[in-house]
Design an enzyme around this catalytic site. Structure first.
Site, short mmCIF file in Angstrom:
data_model
loop_
_atom_site.label_atom_id
_atom_site.label_comp_id
_atom_site.label_asym_id
_atom_site.label_seq_id
_atom_site.Cartn_x
_atom_site.Cartn_y
_atom_site.Cartn_z
N LYS A 284 6.80 18.61 -24.82
CA LYS A 284 7.89 17.68 -24.50
C LYS A 284 8.53 17.17 -25.79
CE LYS A 284 7.89 13.20 -23.66
NZ LYS A 284 9.15 12.79 -24.35
N GLY B 208 3.40 10.53 -32.77
CA GLY B 208 4.28 9.42 -32.39
C GLY B 208 3.70 8.11 -32.88
N SER B 209 4.05 7.04 -32.17
CA SER B 209 3.66 5.71 -32.64
C SER B 209 2.18 5.44 -32.37
CB SER B 209 4.51 4.66 -31.93
OG SER B 209 4.26 4.73 -30.55
N THR B 210 1.62 4.53 -33.15
CA THR B 210 0.22 4.17 -32.97
C THR B 210 0.01 3.53 -31.60
OG1 THR B 210 -0.19 4.02 -35.32
CG2 THR B 210 -1.63 2.71 -33.92
N VAL C 65 1.54 4.12 -28.70
CA VAL C 65 1.45 5.14 -27.65
C VAL C 65 0.20 5.99 -27.86
CG1 VAL C 65 2.58 7.15 -26.62
CG2 VAL C 65 3.93 5.15 -27.20
N GLY C 66 -0.13 6.26 -29.12
CA GLY C 66 -1.35 7.02 -29.41
C GLY C 66 -2.59 6.35 -28.82
N GLU D 179 -1.42 12.23 -34.23
CA GLU D 179 -0.87 11.97 -35.57
C GLU D 179 0.07 10.77 -35.41
OE1 GLU D 179 1.58 11.63 -38.31
OE2 GLU D 179 2.29 13.69 -37.97
N CYS E 85 6.76 9.46 -40.85
CA CYS E 85 5.53 8.68 -40.66
C CYS E 85 4.76 8.53 -41.97
CB CYS E 85 4.66 9.29 -39.57
SG CYS E 85 4.54 11.06 -39.69
N GLU F 154 4.68 -0.71 -39.71
CA GLU F 154 5.50 0.49 -39.90
C GLU F 154 6.90 0.17 -39.38
OE1 GLU F 154 4.91 4.05 -37.46
OE2 GLU F 154 5.00 5.19 -39.32
P1 ADP Z 1 8.55 6.39 -31.56
O1 ADP Z 1 8.27 4.93 -31.69
O2 ADP Z 1 8.48 7.16 -32.79
O3 ADP Z 1 9.71 6.70 -30.67
P2 ADP Z 1 6.78 6.99 -29.43
O4 ADP Z 1 5.32 7.00 -29.63
O5 ADP Z 1 7.39 5.96 -28.57
O6 ADP Z 1 7.32 6.99 -30.89
O7 ADP Z 1 7.28 8.40 -28.93
C1 ADP Z 1 6.75 9.63 -29.37
C2 ADP Z 1 6.73 10.59 -28.20
O8 ADP Z 1 5.82 10.08 -27.22
C3 ADP Z 1 8.07 10.75 -27.50
O9 ADP Z 1 8.20 12.10 -27.10
C4 ADP Z 1 7.92 9.84 -26.29
O10 ADP Z 1 8.72 10.22 -25.20
C5 ADP Z 1 6.45 10.02 -25.95
N1 ADP Z 1 5.84 8.92 -25.19
C6 ADP Z 1 6.20 7.63 -25.15
N2 ADP Z 1 5.36 6.92 -24.34
C7 ADP Z 1 4.44 7.81 -23.86
C8 ADP Z 1 3.29 7.71 -23.00
N3 ADP Z 1 2.93 6.56 -22.45
N4 ADP Z 1 2.58 8.82 -22.75
C9 ADP Z 1 2.92 9.99 -23.32
N5 ADP Z 1 3.98 10.16 -24.13
C10 ADP Z 1 4.74 9.09 -24.42
#
Ligand code: ADP
Length: 495
Positions: A200, A252-254, A256-257, A274, A308, A405
């Site tokens: 995705k 992606g972000s910590t 969401v990680g 990551e 990042c 960050e």
């Molecule tokens: P950023 O702050 O860099 O946008 P995110 O962590 O929000 O980073 O997004 C990184 C990716 O994770 C994007 O593809 C986003 O759609 C996806 N994403 C956001 N929330 C979720 C979630 N709860 N579960 C899985 N993927 C997610």
């Protein structure tokens, strides 16, 4: 400097506002082919989303819509996972490593042939300067595919003494800052190791992933080997929670990680995460200061700080602190903020309105907390999302500008006296993704490198990537490594 009249004489009729101004040098985008609507790429075909929902992807430099893009919901993810499972069981998963390698080499070559097109679309959809997407992102994308193509028939040497087996179906979720590069980091090792993929893209940068889908179609990969979907967090969560996915790779972000890690706890799924970073560039008194200033500028200002592993902190030794600060001030004054498609642009558009709001929030907080701010006097266009290069000094370790960050062109500057103090300050954030050391002494590089809790440490350079070297973080910067031999391991069952 020449007087304007003298200048006119020398240059014929050309009149410059100022001898140091650059003329516009826009990259032509006339030959780029984009559809008005992008459907999901499932089982080798572009497929309309089951619930018929689409969202607009816009150019952050103009706020103009570029295309409508399908939003994948649960039934689409079910279909994509089913297609990937079939391909794993019946076609891709049955191929020899040598055969898999041929397909991956083909993808790499096609990417090289269409590199210009990919670079332009990356800059249009994401806002990054064409110089970055043309000279860094897309060449690296091809390099990662070439590199992992080479591994496909040599996996027995990756893990000596064990017969490595693929996981099966990999679910991959990528961010908006390096859309194609993150796709390459994930798809290339997954394919080399015999896995199939559901990936995705991020909601603000879905276009190049669908251009990659065209290449995957043209390269003749068995249908279902790579499935590409778009959507926001809910779509990502459908992938993470799908029971027939064997492995998750997330960048992606910590925040969401952490959510993803919680959802995966206690399941059979393997995962790599990551996440964020708050890297420090550490400049010693014996460093080549002009080079260091270039490295700092490269590490945080080029690419809008949307990296990042960006060097968003500077730790400079007290004796040269003022000197470095003034050099930095002079250097950022020369940076051009503007049209991402202009070849002279140093700092492009901030990726989205919400990201710009986040950056401005941290700048305001930095001021409230007592930081001293300096921004360049660059002119920015009236439409689109922009942030001038920003320096903060007189900040302390607890300030949010030092700890959080920000993901924007904002540099927090602190000083240190001894190497020990530099290490303590550098390590004192929740993150541990990368760091930079600037010194004339090799011994200092080794000493500092060993003590920095960061996955990547650059010495007398910054933000350099190579497919052979692993990348990943300590602490809240993530789990697992991507790139190099290490990047194969998360896609293999080795027990
Ligand atoms: P950023 O702050 O860099 O946008 P995110 O962590 O929000 O980073 O997004 C990184 C990716 O994770 C994007 O593809 C986003 O759609 C996806 N994403 C956001 N929330 C979720 C979630 N709860 N579960 C899985 N993927 C997610």
């Amino acid at each position: 400097m020449l007087e304007e009249k003298q200048l006119q004489k020398r240059t014929g009729n050309l009149v410059f506002k100022n001898a140091w101004d650059y003329d516009p040098a826009p990259e032509s985008s006339g030959h780029i082919q984009l559809r008005e609507t992008y459907d999901l790429f499932i089982n080798g075909e572009f497929t309309a989303p089951e619930e018929g929902r689409y969202f607009a992807t816009t150019n952050p430099a103009s706020e103009q819509k570029i295309a409508d893009v399908a939003e994948a919901t649960k039934p689409d993810i079910d279909k994509a996972v089913q297609a990937a499972r079939n391909a794993y069981n019946k076609t891709w998963g049955k191929l020899s490593g040598r055969e898999r390698g041929k397909y991956i080499y083909r993808i790499a070559r096609m990417l090289q042939e269409r590199a210009r097109e990919f670079a332009i679309i990356e800059s249009m959809d994401g806002g990054k300067p064409i110089r970055e997407s043309r000279d860094a992102d897309i060449p690296l994308v091809a390099a990662y595919f070439f590199y992992y193509a080479g591994w496909a028939d040599k996996l027995q040497y990756a893990v000596p003494g064990v017969e490595p087996k693929p996981y099966g179906v990999a679910g991959q979720i990528i961010p908006w800052n390096f859309p194609m590069l993150m796709a390459a980091w994930k798809i290339a090792p997954a394919l080399a190791t015999g896995n199939t993929v559901v990936i995705k893209s991020a909601e603000t940068t879905p276009l190049t992933a669908y251009k990659l889908a065209e290449i995957i179609q043209d390269a003749g990969l068995p249908p279902g080997t790579v499935n590409i979907v778009s959507g926001a967090g809910e779509t990502g969560a459908e992938i993470v929670n799908h029971p027939d996915i064997d492995k998750i790779a997330f960048t992606g972000s910590t925040d969401v990680g952490k959510l993803i890690q919680k959802s995966l706890a206690g399941t059979k799924k393997g995962y790599t995460l990551e996440l964020g970073g708050k890297a420090a560039n550490i400049v010693f008194e014996d460093a080549a200061l002009d080079q260091a200033v270039e490295g700092i500028v490269n590490g945080i200002f080029f690419n809008q700080g949307h990296v990042c592993c960006a060097g968003s902190r500077l730790l400079v030794q007290e004796g040269v602190a003022d000197k470095v600060y003034h050099k930095l001030k002079d250097r950022i004054e020369t940076l051009i903020v503007g049209d991402p498609l202009d070849k002279n642009t140093d700092i492009g558009a901030i990726n989205s309105k919400s990201q710009l709001e986040r950056i401005n929030h941290f700048i305001e907080k930095g001021l409230e907390e007592g930081g001293e701010m300096h921004q360049s006097s660059a002119e920015v266009p009236s439409n689109g999302y922009w942030c001038k290069p920003t320096l903060f000094r007189n900040v302390s370790q607890s300030h949010s500008i030092v700890q959080s960050e920000i993901f924007g062109p904002v540099l927090a500057i602190q000083t240190f006296r001894t190497p020990k103090e530099a290490v303590e300050k550098a390590n004192n954030t929740p993150y541990g993704l990368s760091g930079g050391i600037w010194t004339d002494k090799g011994s200092k590089i080794f000493q500092m490198g060993q003590n920095l809790r960061a996955g990547v440490v650059w010495a007398n350079t910054f933000n350099k990537f190579d497919p052979t070297s692993p990348f990943g973080g300590y602490k809240e910067s993530g789990i697992g490594r991507e790139g190099g031999l290490h990047g194969l391991l998360p896609y293999l069952k080795i027990n």
